[in-house]
Design a protein around this motif. Structure first.
Motif, PDB file in Angstrom:
ATOM      1  N   VAL A  69       0.987  -0.883   0.034  1.00 21.60           N
ATOM      2  CA  VAL A  69      -0.515  -0.365  -0.230  1.00 21.60           C
ATOM      3  C   VAL A  69       0.932   1.422  -0.254  1.00 21.60           C
ATOM      4  CG1 VAL A  69      -2.126  -1.291   1.220  1.00 21.60           C
ATOM      5  CG2 VAL A  69      -0.237  -0.320   2.749  1.00 21.60           C
ATOM      6  N   GLN A  70       1.972   1.271  -0.196  1.00 22.15           N
ATOM      7  CA  GLN A  70       2.975   2.325  -0.320  1.00 22.15           C
ATOM      8  C   GLN A  70       2.680   2.958   0.780  1.00 22.15           C
ATOM      9  OE1 GLN A  70       1.185   2.239  -4.128  1.00 22.15           O
ATOM     10  NE2 GLN A  70       2.855   0.776  -4.688  1.00 22.15           N
ATOM     11  N   CYS A  71       2.846   2.189   1.943  1.00 21.13           N
ATOM     12  CA  CYS A  71       2.604   3.734   2.998  1.00 21.13           C
ATOM     13  C   CYS A  71       4.190   3.723   4.049  1.00 21.13           C
ATOM     14  CB  CYS A  71       1.715   3.172   4.012  1.00 21.13           C
ATOM     15  SG  CYS A  71       1.913   1.483   5.109  1.00 21.13           S
ATOM     16  N   ILE A  72       5.538   3.227   3.135  1.00 20.09           N
ATOM     17  CA  ILE A  72       6.580   3.887   3.673  1.00 20.09           C
ATOM     18  C   ILE A  72       7.464   4.490   2.691  1.00 20.09           C
ATOM     19  CG2 ILE A  72       8.815   2.388   4.401  1.00 20.09           C
ATOM     20  CD1 ILE A  72       6.914  -0.502   4.908  1.00 20.09           C
ATOM     21  N   SER A  73       8.028   5.224   3.450  1.00 23.40           N
ATOM     22  CA  SER A  73       8.881   6.072   3.031  1.00 23.40           C
ATOM     23  C   SER A  73      10.068   6.497   4.214  1.00 23.40           C
ATOM     24  CB  SER A  73       8.107   7.469   3.010  1.00 23.40           C
ATOM     25  OG  SER A  73       7.468   8.434   3.691  1.00 23.40           O
ATOM     26  N   PRO A  74      11.212   7.302   3.220  1.00 25.25           N
ATOM     27  CA  PRO A  74      11.902   7.803   4.321  1.00 25.25           C
ATOM     28  C   PRO A  74      11.833   9.255   4.176  1.00 25.25           C
ATOM     29  CG  PRO A  74      12.755   7.564   1.519  1.00 25.25           C
ATOM     30  CD  PRO A  74      11.280   7.552   1.813  1.00 25.25           C
ATOM     31  N   GLY A  75      12.399   9.289   6.027  1.00 26.07           N
ATOM     32  CA  GLY A  75      12.399  10.206   6.961  1.00 26.07           C
ATOM     33  C   GLY A  75      13.552  10.239   7.213  1.00 26.07           C
ATOM     34  N   GLU A  76      13.707  10.974   8.681  1.00 26.31           N
ATOM     35  CA  GLU A  76      15.361  11.486   8.715  1.00 26.31           C
ATOM     36  C   GLU A  76      16.105  10.306   9.925  1.00 26.31           C
ATOM     37  OE1 GLU A  76      15.689  15.422  10.286  1.00 26.31           O
ATOM     38  OE2 GLU A  76      13.612  16.202   9.794  1.00 26.31           O
ATOM     39  N   GLY A  77      16.758   9.689   9.011  1.00 27.26           N
ATOM     40  CA  GLY A  77      17.165   8.780  10.119  1.00 27.26           C
ATOM     41  C   GLY A  77      17.312   7.683   9.533  1.00 27.26           C
ATOM     42  N   LYS A  78      15.687   7.334   9.036  1.00 25.59           N
ATOM     43  CA  LYS A  78      15.418   5.999   8.808  1.00 25.59           C
ATOM     44  C   LYS A  78      14.148   6.141   8.392  1.00 25.59           C
ATOM     45  CE  LYS A  78      12.298   5.658  13.585  1.00 25.59           C
ATOM     46  NZ  LYS A  78      12.291   5.924  14.800  1.00 25.59           N
ATOM     47  N   TYR A  79      13.561   4.567   8.043  1.00 25.36           N
ATOM     48  CA  TYR A  79      11.900   5.174   7.548  1.00 25.36           C
ATOM     49  C   TYR A  79      11.282   4.723   8.235  1.00 25.36           C
ATOM     50  CZ  TYR A  79      14.360   3.865   2.727  1.00 25.36           C
ATOM     51  OH  TYR A  79      15.097   4.555   1.559  1.00 25.36           O
ATOM     52  N   VAL A  80       9.771   5.713   7.809  1.00 27.35           N
ATOM     53  CA  VAL A  80       8.957   5.410   8.658  1.00 27.35           C
ATOM     54  C   VAL A  80       7.891   5.372   8.000  1.00 27.35           C
ATOM     55  CG1 VAL A  80       9.768   7.989   9.817  1.00 27.35           C
ATOM     56  CG2 VAL A  80       8.539   7.868   7.696  1.00 27.35           C
ATOM     57  N   ILE A  81       6.673   4.868   8.794  1.00 32.98           N
ATOM     58  CA  ILE A  81       5.524   3.964   7.890  1.00 32.98           C
ATOM     59  C   ILE A  81       4.597   4.678   8.474  1.00 32.98           C
ATOM     60  CG2 ILE A  81       3.829   2.258   8.545  1.00 32.98           C
ATOM     61  CD1 ILE A  81       6.538   0.324   9.279  1.00 32.98           C
ATOM     62  N   ASN A  82       3.585   5.422   7.304  1.00 33.02           N
ATOM     63  CA  ASN A  82       2.268   5.567   7.891  1.00 33.02           C
ATOM     64  C   ASN A  82       1.155   5.100   8.649  1.00 33.02           C
ATOM     65  OD1 ASN A  82      -0.127   6.634   7.420  1.00 33.02           O
ATOM     66  ND2 ASN A  82      -0.124   7.747   6.098  1.00 33.02           N
ATOM     67  N   GLU A  83       1.138   5.191  10.031  1.00 31.58           N
ATOM     68  CA  GLU A  83       0.317   4.033  11.003  1.00 31.58           C
ATOM     69  C   GLU A  83      -1.432   3.827   9.892  1.00 31.58           C
ATOM     70  OE1 GLU A  83       1.087   3.627  14.538  1.00 31.58           O
ATOM     71  OE2 GLU A  83       3.494   4.589  14.323  1.00 31.58           O
ATOM     72  N   GLU A  84      -1.742   5.189   9.722  1.00 37.97           N
ATOM     73  CA  GLU A  84      -3.048   5.548   9.166  1.00 37.97           C
ATOM     74  C   GLU A  84      -3.608   4.634   7.622  1.00 37.97           C
ATOM     75  OE1 GLU A  84      -4.953   8.965   9.167  1.00 37.97           O
ATOM     76  OE2 GLU A  84      -3.821   9.408  11.522  1.00 37.97           O
ATOM     77  N   GLU A  85      -2.463   4.589   7.374  1.00 40.67           N
ATOM     78  CA  GLU A  85      -2.347   3.986   5.583  1.00 40.67           C
ATOM     79  C   GLU A  85      -2.130   2.169   6.247  1.00 40.67           C
ATOM     80  OE1 GLU A  85      -0.311   5.532   3.122  1.00 40.67           O
ATOM     81  OE2 GLU A  85      -1.339   7.627   3.680  1.00 40.67           O
ATOM     82  N   CYS A  86      -1.195   1.941   7.105  1.00 39.80           N
ATOM     83  CA  CYS A  86      -0.639   0.008   7.563  1.00 39.80           C
ATOM     84  C   CYS A  86      -1.439  -0.345   7.648  1.00 39.80           C
ATOM     85  CB  CYS A  86       0.879   0.112   8.250  1.00 39.80           C
ATOM     86  SG  CYS A  86       1.010  -1.311   8.810  1.00 39.80           S
ATOM     87  N   ILE A  87      -1.538  -1.805   6.656  1.00 41.65           N
ATOM     88  CA  ILE A  87      -2.929  -2.838   6.624  1.00 41.65           C
ATOM     89  C   ILE A  87      -2.150  -4.063   7.374  1.00 41.65           C
ATOM     90  CG2 ILE A  87      -3.830  -2.085   4.454  1.00 41.65           C
ATOM     91  CD1 ILE A  87      -2.035  -4.591   3.164  1.00 41.65           C
ATOM     92  N   SER A  88      -1.036  -3.668   8.012  1.00 38.79           N
ATOM     93  CA  SER A  88      -0.895  -4.811   8.968  1.00 38.79           C
ATOM     94  C   SER A  88      -0.279  -6.138   8.750  1.00 38.79           C
ATOM     95  CB  SER A  88      -1.494  -5.074  10.383  1.00 38.79           C
ATOM     96  OG  SER A  88      -2.194  -3.677  10.786  1.00 38.79           O
ATOM     97  N   CYS A  89       0.303  -6.285   7.158  1.00 41.02           N
ATOM     98  CA  CYS A  89       0.584  -7.401   7.053  1.00 41.02           C
ATOM     99  C   CYS A  89       1.631  -7.772   6.828  1.00 41.02           C
ATOM    100  CB  CYS A  89       0.930  -6.811   5.212  1.00 41.02           C
ATOM    101  SG  CYS A  89       1.574  -5.883   4.061  1.00 41.02           S
ATOM    102  N   GLY A  90       2.941  -6.919   7.785  1.00 43.67           N
ATOM    103  CA  GLY A  90       4.371  -7.822   7.342  1.00 43.67           C
ATOM    104  C   GLY A  90       5.401  -8.257   6.608  1.00 43.67           C
TER     105      GLY A  90
END
Length: 57
Positions: free
Chosen positions: A21-42
């Motif tokens: 669902v493309q909810c992961i993006s580069p952040g400052e020093g690490k990648y981040v997950i948009n938890e509202e879009e995450c479908i918890s698939c693992g």
């Protein structure tokens, strides 16, 4: 239960390309997950070499 990325992240980007669902993006020093879009698939956790993605309690 959404996933989040711990400070163990080494910014390799493996998780970003695996997210269906493309909810992961580069952040400052690490990648981040948009938890509202995450479908918890693992999918991110399955490819991470340092086990940085974790399910939110």
């Amino acid at each position: 239960m959404a996933y989040y990325i711990t400070d163990d992240c080494i910014s390799c980007g493996a998780c970003e390309s695996e997210c269906p669902v493309q909810c992961i993006s580069p952040g400052e020093g690490k990648y981040v997950i948009n938890e509202e879009e995450c479908i918890s698939c693992g999918a991110c956790a399955n490819v991470c070499p340092v086990d940085a993605p974790k399910p939110r309690d």
